[in-house]
Design an enzyme around this catalytic site. Structure first.
Site, PDB file in Angstrom:
ATOM      1  N   ARG A 170      -5.675  -4.314  -0.298  1.00 30.24           N
ATOM      2  CA  ARG A 170      -4.100  -4.173  -0.539  1.00 30.24           C
ATOM      3  C   ARG A 170      -3.677  -4.965  -1.785  1.00 30.24           C
ATOM      4  NH1 ARG A 170      -5.472  -0.799   2.183  1.00 30.24           N
ATOM      5  NH2 ARG A 170      -4.857  -0.148   4.211  1.00 30.24           N
ATOM      6  N   SER A 220       2.592   0.888   8.400  1.00 29.40           N
ATOM      7  CA  SER A 220       2.351  -0.439   8.945  1.00 29.40           C
ATOM      8  C   SER A 220       2.933  -1.543   8.296  1.00 29.40           C
ATOM      9  CB  SER A 220       0.639  -0.418   8.512  1.00 29.40           C
ATOM     10  OG  SER A 220       0.012  -1.554   9.074  1.00 29.40           O
ATOM     11  N   GLU A 290       2.508  -6.395   4.843  1.00 29.94           N
ATOM     12  CA  GLU A 290       1.852  -5.367   4.057  1.00 29.94           C
ATOM     13  C   GLU A 290       3.098  -4.730   3.361  1.00 29.94           C
ATOM     14  OE1 GLU A 290      -0.252  -1.217   4.916  1.00 29.94           O
ATOM     15  OE2 GLU A 290      -1.506  -3.103   5.231  1.00 29.94           O
TER      16      GLU A 290
END
Length: 298
Positions: A170, A220, A290
């Protein structure tokens, strides 16, 4: 903005545009100026103009893993949705920043090119996918990314190769240097169409059965903590169904927060903090978001 309008009279510019129209959560305040370039030249001109005039510039992708605060965004919001061309060159697929990752994976399937199967259910744009090194089901963008054409915040055009696009979970060079993606080149493998199609069907079924696609959401919410799964920690904390305003921890998948009706960005942010605090108290694990959170408080 008069200067850029005079130079590029066909440039699409909207004032006080509600950003709730462009986010998957259907929340967010207004943008002072919302600009949608149709060409690389227009995009470069806007970035250069913003830098020279010291106007705040925010890049907006597909809005799928994003929360825009209720106070909106000052300055210019540059939306690259219209840079969406997809083409093939040998075993490479080249896609514009605004192309949807799902559409690029389907294009690869149509050309019998393997490597992007994992991305068949990721709803973001190519630009956003590179920015956060998007991934799912064991695959990441960095696995197949060969090169990218980007702009610096000064408007300089750069072409970066694979070894200049170092990425980890990420995270990428794109986000580290705050670059603006215009185009990405993926290196894939020519193979039989049937196994690609079968894998994509399998992953699509898994996604549809587990994720709350029936409600607006930001995807998410939390990164995977070392040694844990965020969704499992949230579920084991008894937080599924927890609701603040119109924002709810999904009953279908605890790693998601959905807009069950009338949610504001503030509802989302308060729910995120509540979940983080509860998981910390119960399991002594720090959850890290995230989802990207931008804009100003109302």
């Amino acid at each position: 903005m008069n200067k850029i309008i005079e130079e590029y009279p066909n440039l699409l510019i909207k004032q006080n545009e509600p950003l709730s129209n462009y986010t998957y959560t259907k929340t967010g305040g207004v943008a002072d100026f919302f600009v949608m370039p149709r060409t690389v030249l227009e995009a470069q001109a806007v970035v250069t103009f913003a830098n020279e005039e010291a106007i705040p510039l925010t890049i907006l992708g597909n809005g799928s893993n994003l929360i825009v605060k209720d106070g909106g965004i000052r300055g210019i919001v540059l939306h690259l949705d219209l840079l969406h061309n997809i083409q093939r060159q040998d075993t490479h697929v080249i896609a514009g920043s605004g192309a949807k990752l799902i559409e690029v994976s389907r294009f690869a399937l149509s050309e019998s090119l393997s490597g992007l199967e994992f991305a068949c259910g990721i709803p973001g744009s190519i630009g956003g996918a590179l920015y956060m090194n998007a991934g799912a089901y064991g695959g990441e963008i960095s696995d197949v990314l060969a090169a990218a054409t980007v702009l610096t915040r000064k408007g300089e055009l750069l072409h970066l190769k694979r070894d200049q696009l170092a990425a980890k979970y990420r995270h990428s060079t794109i986000s580290e240097k705050d670059l603006i993606v215009l185009e990405a080149e993926f290196e894939l493998k020519l193979t039989e169409r049937q196994p690609i199609e079968a894998k994509m069907a399998e992953l699509t079924e898994a996604r549809e059965s587990k994720q709350p696609l029936e409600y607006p959401s930001c995807g998410s919410v939390f990164k995977r903590p070392p040694g844990h799964f965020a969704g499992k920690l949230i579920q084991d904390s008894g937080l599924q169904g927890k609701q603040i305003g119109g924002a709810q921890v999904s009953l279908k998948h605890a790693g998601f927060m959905v807009n069950v009706g009338g949610a504001t960005a503030t509802d989302y942010l308060e729910l995120i903090e509540f979940v983080k605090q509860t998981v910390k108290e119960k399991f002594d694990v720090e959850l890290e978001t995230e989802v990207k959170i931008i804009g100003e408080d109302a």
